[in-house]
Design an enzyme around this catalytic site. Structure first.
Site, PDB file in Angstrom:
ATOM      1  N   GLY A 276      -0.148   2.127  -5.518  1.00 41.94           N
ATOM      2  CA  GLY A 276      -0.448   2.095  -6.959  1.00 41.94           C
ATOM      3  C   GLY A 276       0.714   2.631  -7.776  1.00 41.94           C
TER       4      GLY A 276
ATOM      5  N   GLY B 158       1.596   1.957 -11.760  1.00 43.92           N
ATOM      6  CA  GLY B 158       0.710   2.419 -12.817  1.00 43.92           C
ATOM      7  C   GLY B 158       1.298   3.559 -13.635  1.00 43.92           C
TER       8      GLY B 158
ATOM      9  N   ILE C  92      -0.133  -3.649  -5.903  1.00 42.92           N
ATOM     10  CA  ILE C  92      -0.687  -4.976  -5.615  1.00 42.92           C
ATOM     11  C   ILE C  92       0.166  -6.071  -6.249  1.00 42.92           C
ATOM     12  CG2 ILE C  92      -2.278  -5.077  -7.592  1.00 42.92           C
ATOM     13  CD1 ILE C  92      -4.413  -6.108  -5.551  1.00 42.92           C
TER      14      ILE C  92
ATOM     15  N   ASP D 128      -1.999  -4.372  -1.107  1.00 42.97           N
ATOM     16  CA  ASP D 128      -3.355  -4.264  -1.656  1.00 42.97           C
ATOM     17  C   ASP D 128      -4.038  -3.170  -0.836  1.00 42.97           C
ATOM     18  OD1 ASP D 128      -6.043  -4.496  -2.232  1.00 42.97           O
ATOM     19  OD2 ASP D 128      -6.068  -6.683  -2.170  1.00 42.97           O
TER      20      ASP D 128
ATOM     21  N   TYR E  67     -16.733   4.925 -12.246  1.00 39.85           N
ATOM     22  CA  TYR E  67     -15.499   5.636 -11.916  1.00 39.85           C
ATOM     23  C   TYR E  67     -15.795   7.079 -11.496  1.00 39.85           C
ATOM     24  CZ  TYR E  67     -10.888   7.749 -13.008  1.00 39.85           C
ATOM     25  OH  TYR E  67      -9.697   8.423 -12.982  1.00 39.85           O
TER      26      TYR E  67
ATOM     27  N   LYS F  45     -15.189   9.001  -7.933  1.00 37.12           N
ATOM     28  CA  LYS F  45     -14.347  10.195  -7.776  1.00 37.12           C
ATOM     29  C   LYS F  45     -15.131  11.319  -7.100  1.00 37.12           C
ATOM     30  CE  LYS F  45     -10.380   8.860  -9.460  1.00 37.12           C
ATOM     31  NZ  LYS F  45      -9.287   8.589  -8.517  1.00 37.12           N
TER      32      LYS F  45
HETATM   33  P1  NAD Z   1      -3.159   2.936 -13.548  1.00 41.42           P
HETATM   34  O1  NAD Z   1      -4.298   2.018 -13.786  1.00 41.42           O
HETATM   35  O2  NAD Z   1      -2.108   3.060 -14.582  1.00 41.42           O
HETATM   36  O3  NAD Z   1      -2.449   2.573 -12.178  1.00 41.42           O
HETATM   37  C1  NAD Z   1      -3.189   2.211 -11.035  1.00 41.42           C
HETATM   38  C2  NAD Z   1      -2.330   1.256 -10.227  1.00 41.42           C
HETATM   39  O4  NAD Z   1      -3.117   0.840  -9.122  1.00 41.42           O
HETATM   40  C3  NAD Z   1      -1.939  -0.008 -11.017  1.00 41.42           C
HETATM   41  O5  NAD Z   1      -0.537  -0.186 -10.982  1.00 41.42           O
HETATM   42  C4  NAD Z   1      -2.653  -1.127 -10.279  1.00 41.42           C
HETATM   43  O6  NAD Z   1      -1.908  -2.339 -10.199  1.00 41.42           O
HETATM   44  C5  NAD Z   1      -2.836  -0.521  -8.898  1.00 41.42           C
HETATM   45  N1  NAD Z   1      -3.931  -1.139  -8.165  1.00 41.42           N
HETATM   46  C6  NAD Z   1      -5.159  -1.515  -8.633  1.00 41.42           C
HETATM   47  N2  NAD Z   1      -5.860  -2.094  -7.641  1.00 41.42           N
HETATM   48  C7  NAD Z   1      -5.064  -2.084  -6.543  1.00 41.42           C
HETATM   49  C8  NAD Z   1      -5.229  -2.554  -5.212  1.00 41.42           C
HETATM   50  N3  NAD Z   1      -6.342  -3.162  -4.814  1.00 41.42           N
HETATM   51  N4  NAD Z   1      -4.208  -2.363  -4.348  1.00 41.42           N
HETATM   52  C9  NAD Z   1      -3.060  -1.756  -4.731  1.00 41.42           C
HETATM   53  N5  NAD Z   1      -2.837  -1.323  -5.983  1.00 41.42           N
HETATM   54  C10 NAD Z   1      -3.836  -1.487  -6.882  1.00 41.42           C
HETATM   55  O7  NAD Z   1      -3.777   4.361 -13.200  1.00 41.42           O
HETATM   56  P2  NAD Z   1      -3.068   5.778 -13.268  1.00 41.42           P
HETATM   57  O8  NAD Z   1      -3.367   6.343 -14.593  1.00 41.42           O
HETATM   58  O9  NAD Z   1      -1.682   5.698 -12.789  1.00 41.42           O
HETATM   59  O10 NAD Z   1      -3.976   6.570 -12.222  1.00 41.42           O
HETATM   60  C11 NAD Z   1      -3.598   6.779 -10.887  1.00 41.42           C
HETATM   61  C12 NAD Z   1      -4.672   7.617 -10.205  1.00 41.42           C
HETATM   62  O11 NAD Z   1      -4.843   8.847 -10.916  1.00 41.42           O
HETATM   63  C13 NAD Z   1      -6.049   6.969 -10.159  1.00 41.42           C
HETATM   64  O12 NAD Z   1      -6.697   7.354  -8.972  1.00 41.42           O
HETATM   65  C14 NAD Z   1      -6.762   7.586 -11.324  1.00 41.42           C
HETATM   66  O13 NAD Z   1      -8.142   7.602 -11.132  1.00 41.42           O
HETATM   67  C15 NAD Z   1      -6.200   8.993 -11.308  1.00 41.42           C
HETATM   68  N6  NAD Z   1      -6.307   9.660 -12.609  1.00 41.42           N
HETATM   69  C16 NAD Z   1      -5.568   9.233 -13.660  1.00 41.42           C
HETATM   70  C17 NAD Z   1      -5.676   9.883 -14.887  1.00 41.42           C
HETATM   71  C18 NAD Z   1      -4.877   9.475 -16.097  1.00 41.42           C
HETATM   72  O14 NAD Z   1      -5.130   9.980 -17.198  1.00 41.42           O
HETATM   73  N7  NAD Z   1      -3.897   8.575 -15.949  1.00 41.42           N
HETATM   74  C19 NAD Z   1      -6.577  10.951 -15.021  1.00 41.42           C
HETATM   75  C20 NAD Z   1      -7.364  11.319 -13.930  1.00 41.42           C
HETATM   76  C21 NAD Z   1      -7.189  10.682 -12.705  1.00 41.42           C
HETATM   77  C1  AKB Z   2      -9.762   7.818 -17.604  1.00 37.17           C
HETATM   78  O1  AKB Z   2      -9.890   8.012 -18.823  1.00 37.17           O
HETATM   79  O2  AKB Z   2     -10.454   7.043 -16.943  1.00 37.17           O
HETATM   80  C2  AKB Z   2      -8.721   8.643 -16.871  1.00 37.17           C
HETATM   81  C3  AKB Z   2      -9.311   9.886 -16.345  1.00 37.17           C
HETATM   82  C4  AKB Z   2      -9.444  11.085 -17.183  1.00 37.17           C
HETATM   83  O3  AKB Z   2      -9.712   9.920 -15.194  1.00 37.17           O
HETATM   84  N1  AKB Z   2      -7.637   8.889 -17.764  1.00 37.17           N
END
Ligand code: NAD
Ligand code: AKB
Length: 315
Positions: A8, A11, A35, A52, A142, A146
Site C-alpha cells: 500500500g 497511499g 495494487i 494485491d 472500517y 480495525k
Molecule cells: P490510502 O488509502 O491513502 O492508501 C492505501 C493504499 O492501499 C492505496 O495506495 C491503495 O492503492 C492500496 N490498496 C488498496 N487495496 C489494495 C490491495 N488489495 N492490494 C494492495 N494495495 C491496496 O490510505 P493511508 O491513509 O495511506 O492509510 C494506510 C493505513 O493506515 C491504512 O491501514 C489505514 O487504515 C491506516 N490509517 C490511516 C490514517 C490516515 O489518516 N491516513 C489514520 C488511521 C489509520
Molecule cells: C479515516 O478517516 O478513515 C482515517 C482514520 C482516522 O482511520 N483517516
C-alpha cells in the site's frame, strides 16, 4: 541486514513512509508495492512491485525474491470508502491482514507493522481524552475491521510469538499524497482548496472536533515503535497516539491567518455520523511512557508547512 517490504506504498502514509525508510535504511533495502503503479515521483527511483494484498502467493514470492525481514502493511480501504462497499472492504482489510500474519509466521519475519485507527472507538466510548483501554464499539465497517485486526495481531503475538506492532493513528495530514477516502480527509482537502480556490465546502460540521496529527510526527512514531526493544512494549494490540485536536472552524481560522479571504462553508454528508462516533481527543500517555513518544507539530506549525508546500507543489 534489514529488508523492508511496504504494502500500500502509493497511499497517503506509504508515500511519506517509503521515502523516510529509504533515507534511513537505504534505497535498495526498501521495496515499495501497491495494487497499481505510480509512474511519477519517488516510487520510480527505488524498487517497486505490483502486489494485491489478497494475492498471498505473489506476496510470498516477493518476500523470497528480496529476502524480506520486515513488512509495513498499509493497504486498506478507509472509513468513508468502506461504507460504500462493505463486503469488499472487509475482504481487503481482513484477508489482506491474515495473508501477512500467516506469511509472517511461515517465513519467520522479524517484525510487522500494521496500523490501527481511532476508528476502533464508537458511540459509547468516552470522547474526551479517550483512554488506551476503554469501550470499543465501532459502528463502521472500517472500525470493525480495525478492532478485529487488533484482536488478531494480539493473538498472533501470543500464539506464534509473531512480532506485530501497531499504532491507533488519528487523522493524518500531509502534502506529498492526497488522502485516501477517510472521514478526516477534510483536513487535507481544505489546504488544497484554500491554495487552489481560496474556499472550501466542508463535509463535516463547523464544530466537529477530531484527533489529528501532522504526517512527520506519525512517521517518526511508527519507525521509533519498530526500533524499540520488544520487552519494553506492554501492548500487543495497538497504542493510542495523539498530538492535537481541532474542528473545521479552528483549522479554517488558522488558514485565514495566511489567506485572509479564505472562505469555508459546511455541507455535512454521511461522514458526519462517522465523525460523531469517534473521540474528540486521545490519551496516549502509555505510548509516551513505554516508548518515550513525543510529538513535534501543533496546528499553527502544520498549517504553515501545508500551505507553503502545497503552493510549491501546485505551481
Ligand atoms: P490510502 O488509502 O491513502 O492508501 C492505501 C493504499 O492501499 C492505496 O495506495 C491503495 O492503492 C492500496 N490498496 C488498496 N487495496 C489494495 C490491495 N488489495 N492490494 C494492495 N494495495 C491496496 O490510505 P493511508 O491513509 O495511506 O492509510 C494506510 C493505513 O493506515 C491504512 O491501514 C489505514 O487504515 C491506516 N490509517 C490511516 C490514517 C490516515 O489518516 N491516513 C489514520 C488511521 C489509520
Ligand atoms: C479515516 O478517516 O478513515 C482515517 C482514520 C482516522 O482511520 N483517516
Amino acid at each position: 541486514m534489514k529488508k523492508i517490504l511496504i504494502l500500500g506504498a502509493c497511499g497517503q502514509i506509504g508515500t511519506d513512509l517509503t521515502l523516510e525508510l529509504r533515507n534511513r535504511f537505504g534505497e535498495k533495502n526498501v521495496i515499495a508495492s501497491d495494487i497499481y503503479s505510480k509512474n511519477e515521483g519517488f516510487l520510480k527511483d527505488g524498487i517497486f512491485e505490483i502486489i494485491d494484498v489478497l494475492d498471498k502467493k505473489k506476496i510470498s514470492e516477493v518476500i523470497d525474491k528480496y529476502q524480506i525481514t520486515e513488512i509495513y502493511h498499509l493497504a486498506a480501504v478507509l472509513s468513508g470508502n468502506a461504507e460504500k462497499n462493505p463486503m469488499k472492504s472487509w475482504e481487503v482489510n481482513m484477508t489482506g491482514l491474515f495473508n501477512i500474519l500467516e506469511l509472517g509466521v511461515e517465513k519467520k519475519l522479524n517484525k510487522i507493522f500494521w496500523p490501527s485507527s481511532i476508528a476502533v472507538f464508537g458511540p459509547s466510548t468516552p470522547r474526551e481524552n479517550t483512554p488506551q483501554d476503554t469501550i470499543t464499539d465501532p459502528n463502521t465497517v472500517y472500525g470493525i475491521s480495525k478492532l478485529a485486526g487488533e484482536r488478531w495481531i494480539e493473538y498472533y503475538n501470543n500464539k506464534y510469538n509473531l512480532d506485530v506492532r501497531s499504532l491507533r493513528y488519528p487523522g493524518l495530514i500531509s502534502y506529498k499524497a492526497e488522502a485516501g477516502g477517510g472521514t478526516t480527509d477534510y483536513a487535507v482537502e481544505i489546504f488544497y482548496e484554500a491554495v487552489r480556490n481560496g474556499k472550501y465546502e466542508c463535509f463535516l460540521s463547523k464544530n466537529t472536533e477530531l484527533p489529528m496529527m501532522y504526517m512527520d510526527d506519525a512517521i517518526n512514531a511508527t519507525i521509533e515503535l519498530m526500533e524499540f526493544k520488544k520487552e519494553n512494549l506492554s501492548i500487543k494490540t495497538s497504542y493510542n497516539l495523539s498530538s492535537m485536536s481541532f474542528t473545521p472552524d479552528e483549522i479554517s481560522k488558522e488558514i485565514k491567518k495566511h489567506i485572509p479571504n479564505f472562505q469555508i462553508t459546511y455541507h455535512p454528508d454521511f461522514r458526519q455520523k462517522i465523525a460523531d462516533s469517534w473521540p474528540k481527543s486521545i490519551d496516549d500517555s502509555l505510548a509516551r511512557r513505554n516508548g518515550g513518544w513525543r510529538h513535534k507539530y501543533n496546528l499553527s506549525e502544520m498549517t504553515e508547512i501545508m500551505l507553503k508546500e502545497i503552493t510549491k507543489k501546485l505551481n
